[in-house]
Design a protein around this motif. Structure first.
Motif, PDB file in Angstrom:
ATOM      1  N   LEU A   1      36.322  33.238  46.937  1.00  0.00           N
ATOM      2  CA  LEU A   1      35.741  33.094  45.598  1.00  0.00           C
ATOM      3  C   LEU A   1      36.403  34.042  44.596  1.00  0.00           C
ATOM      4  O   LEU A   1      36.696  33.644  43.462  1.00  0.00           O
ATOM      5  N   LEU A   2      36.658  35.283  44.998  1.00  0.00           N
ATOM      6  CA  LEU A   2      37.271  36.224  44.052  1.00  0.00           C
ATOM      7  C   LEU A   2      38.660  35.724  43.640  1.00  0.00           C
ATOM      8  O   LEU A   2      39.029  35.754  42.466  1.00  0.00           O
ATOM      9  N   THR A   3      39.418  35.230  44.617  1.00  0.00           N
ATOM     10  CA  THR A   3      40.758  34.716  44.298  1.00  0.00           C
ATOM     11  C   THR A   3      40.650  33.524  43.356  1.00  0.00           C
ATOM     12  O   THR A   3      41.388  33.423  42.373  1.00  0.00           O
ATOM     13  N   ASP A   4      39.719  32.638  43.649  1.00  0.00           N
ATOM     14  CA  ASP A   4      39.526  31.455  42.802  1.00  0.00           C
ATOM     15  C   ASP A   4      39.230  31.865  41.362  1.00  0.00           C
ATOM     16  O   ASP A   4      39.846  31.367  40.412  1.00  0.00           O
ATOM     17  N   LEU A   5      38.310  32.829  41.200  1.00  0.00           N
ATOM     18  CA  LEU A   5      37.874  33.210  39.857  1.00  0.00           C
ATOM     19  C   LEU A   5      38.944  34.011  39.106  1.00  0.00           C
ATOM     20  O   LEU A   5      38.892  34.100  37.884  1.00  0.00           O
ATOM     21  N   LEU A   6      39.889  34.585  39.851  1.00  0.00           N
ATOM     22  CA  LEU A   6      40.935  35.376  39.192  1.00  0.00           C
ATOM     23  C   LEU A   6      42.263  34.614  39.078  1.00  0.00           C
ATOM     24  O   LEU A   6      43.280  35.191  38.694  1.00  0.00           O
ATOM     25  N   THR A   7      42.241  33.339  39.394  1.00  0.00           N
ATOM     26  CA  THR A   7      43.488  32.570  39.354  1.00  0.00           C
ATOM     27  C   THR A   7      44.106  32.553  37.951  1.00  0.00           C
ATOM     28  O   THR A   7      45.330  32.673  37.809  1.00  0.00           O
ATOM     29  N   GLY A   8      43.272  32.446  36.920  1.00  0.00           N
ATOM     30  CA  GLY A   8      43.794  32.435  35.547  1.00  0.00           C
ATOM     31  C   GLY A   8      44.569  33.715  35.227  1.00  0.00           C
ATOM     32  O   GLY A   8      45.752  33.657  34.858  1.00  0.00           O
ATOM     33  N   PRO A   9      43.942  34.909  35.359  1.00  0.00           N
ATOM     34  CA  PRO A   9      44.665  36.163  35.102  1.00  0.00           C
ATOM     35  C   PRO A   9      45.888  36.340  36.008  1.00  0.00           C
ATOM     36  O   PRO A   9      46.910  36.865  35.574  1.00  0.00           O
ATOM     37  N   LEU A  10      45.808  35.883  37.259  1.00  0.00           N
ATOM     38  CA  LEU A  10      46.973  36.003  38.161  1.00  0.00           C
ATOM     39  C   LEU A  10      48.098  35.094  37.670  1.00  0.00           C
ATOM     40  O   LEU A  10      49.279  35.452  37.715  1.00  0.00           O
ATOM     41  N   GLN A  11      47.732  33.942  37.169  1.00  0.00           N
ATOM     42  CA  GLN A  11      48.725  33.005  36.651  1.00  0.00           C
ATOM     43  C   GLN A  11      49.404  33.601  35.417  1.00  0.00           C
ATOM     44  O   GLN A  11      50.615  33.498  35.242  1.00  0.00           O
ATOM     45  N   ARG A  12      48.615  34.278  34.574  1.00  0.00           N
ATOM     46  CA  ARG A  12      49.184  34.845  33.347  1.00  0.00           C
ATOM     47  C   ARG A  12      50.116  36.018  33.635  1.00  0.00           C
ATOM     48  O   ARG A  12      50.888  36.430  32.771  1.00  0.00           O
TER      49      ARG A  12
END
Ligand SMILES: NC(=O)c1ccc[n+]([C@@H]2O[C@H](COP(=O)([O-])OP(=O)(O)OC[C@H]3O[C@@H](n4cnc5c(N)ncnc54)[C@H](OP(=O)(O)O)[C@@H]3O)[C@@H](O)[C@H]2O)c1
Length: 297
Positions: free
Chosen positions: A123-134
């Motif tokens: 879940l943490l990875t899923d929710l942080l996918t946007g910032p990781l992508q940026r």
């Protein structure tokens, strides 16, 4: 900041940073000059670790966020805090984990080992996918274990009510870490995000001590006889965190790609785990909350 270190501009998040190999890895990232967000469940321990790490590393760009990662609402709250503070995240280290000798359930009614050691990573990875992508070169490092060998995923018996064994529940959760990493790497490579996982070694940390009784005694003796230091284990996390390139989806042992068990290489099992994990975390996932949604399903 130590005289040799300059701020890298990199933003790194590490869970389980109050103790053991997570703390060592956090210190290494801080020494490099990263902005490091330490995550732990206990505010007092977190504050103490933060103050020590700032003093040890001279890096003022450290902060602590408290979350009990066995609760999906807490994972969600943590992700919201991180996203509010950091538009971009370069590194997420999923490290917090535990073994429970006696069967317990999370506040969400999920077997506790599976909730903390796997669902929180998911879940943490899923929710942080946007910032990781940026980030443009985001990386997700998940701490798995050699303990996954001989593990059975058995998603049809998630609660493990009958014949519970702490070791078997732990083994299953660590198998899940490797399958999750494979499926994640496949999904996220198009966003420039790399995912890999590792066995840190058998390491002398506080791991397992909370259980007390014979188990903790035997584990303590084994640690005194055979375990490597937290510096060694934390160094292996740092290797994956900072290596120029990583093999996407791979499992590393002693800083090298190593084949995990046959069960950990099963694509159907990885996909089934993904679907089950989506289902169990659906209530807390909200891709629409991202300015530039990058769902991983
Ligand atoms: N030690 C080994 O031999 C070994 C071998 C293979 C894999 N691993 C893996 O390495 C990882 C780190 O373990 P370690 O050996 O460093 O153990 P550790 O010293 O016990 O550290 C575990 C960390 O996880 C945190 N944590 C535990 N439950 C949590 C929760 N509900 N919410 C948020 N944080 C929580 C702990 O916080 P507190 O300070 O509040 O307890 C601590 O910071 C685990 O995933 C473990 O499975 C360890």
């Amino acid at each position: 900041m130590p005289p040799s270190a300059t701020a890298t501009g990199r933003v790194s998040v590490i869970t389980g940073a109050t103790s053991g190999i997570g703390r060592v890895a956090a210190a290494g990232l801080a020494r490099r000059g990263d902005t490091v967000i330490l995550v732990g469940r206990d505010p007092a321990r977190g504050q103490a670790a933060l103050e020590q790490l700032v003093a040890e590393t001279g890096n003022p760009l450290l902060s602590f966020l408290a979350a009990d990662l066995s609760s999906m609402a807490e994972v969600r709250r943590l992700a919201d805090q991180l996203r509010a503070r950091h538009d971009r995240i370069d590194l997420l280290v999923n490290n917090a984990g535990a073994l429970f000798q006696r069967r317990r359930e999370s506040v969400d009614g999920v077997e506790l080992t599976f909730a903390l050691n796997h669902l929180a990573y998911f879940l943490l990875t899923d929710l942080l996918t946007g910032p990781l992508q940026r980030s443009g070169a985001g990386r997700v490092v998940s701490v798995a274990s050699m303990a996954h060998r001989n593990a059975v995923l058995n998603l049809d018996d998630l609660p493990l009510v009958r014949g519970y064994s702490g070791w078997r529940a732990y083994q299953r959760s660590k198998l899940a870490n490797i399958l999750f990493t494979r499926a994640l790497a496949r999904r996220l490579s198009r966003f420039g995000i790399t995912a890999a996982c590792l066995h840190p070694g058998f390491i002398a940390t506080r791991f397992g001590d909370d259980n007390g009784g014979l188990f903790a005694l035997a584990l303590g003796a084994a640690k005194r006889l055979f375990a490597e230091s937290a510096e060694v284990g934390g160094g292996r996390i740092l290797f994956l965190a900072t290596a120029l390139t990583l093999e996407p989806g791979a499992y590393y042992v002693r800083n090298r790609v190593s084949p995990p068990s046959a069960a950990a290489q099963s694509e159907p099992a990885a996909e089934r785990l993904w679907q089950v994990s989506l289902e169990l975390t659906r209530q807390w996932r909200d891709p629409g909350a991202e300015a530039a949604p990058a769902p991983i399903s």
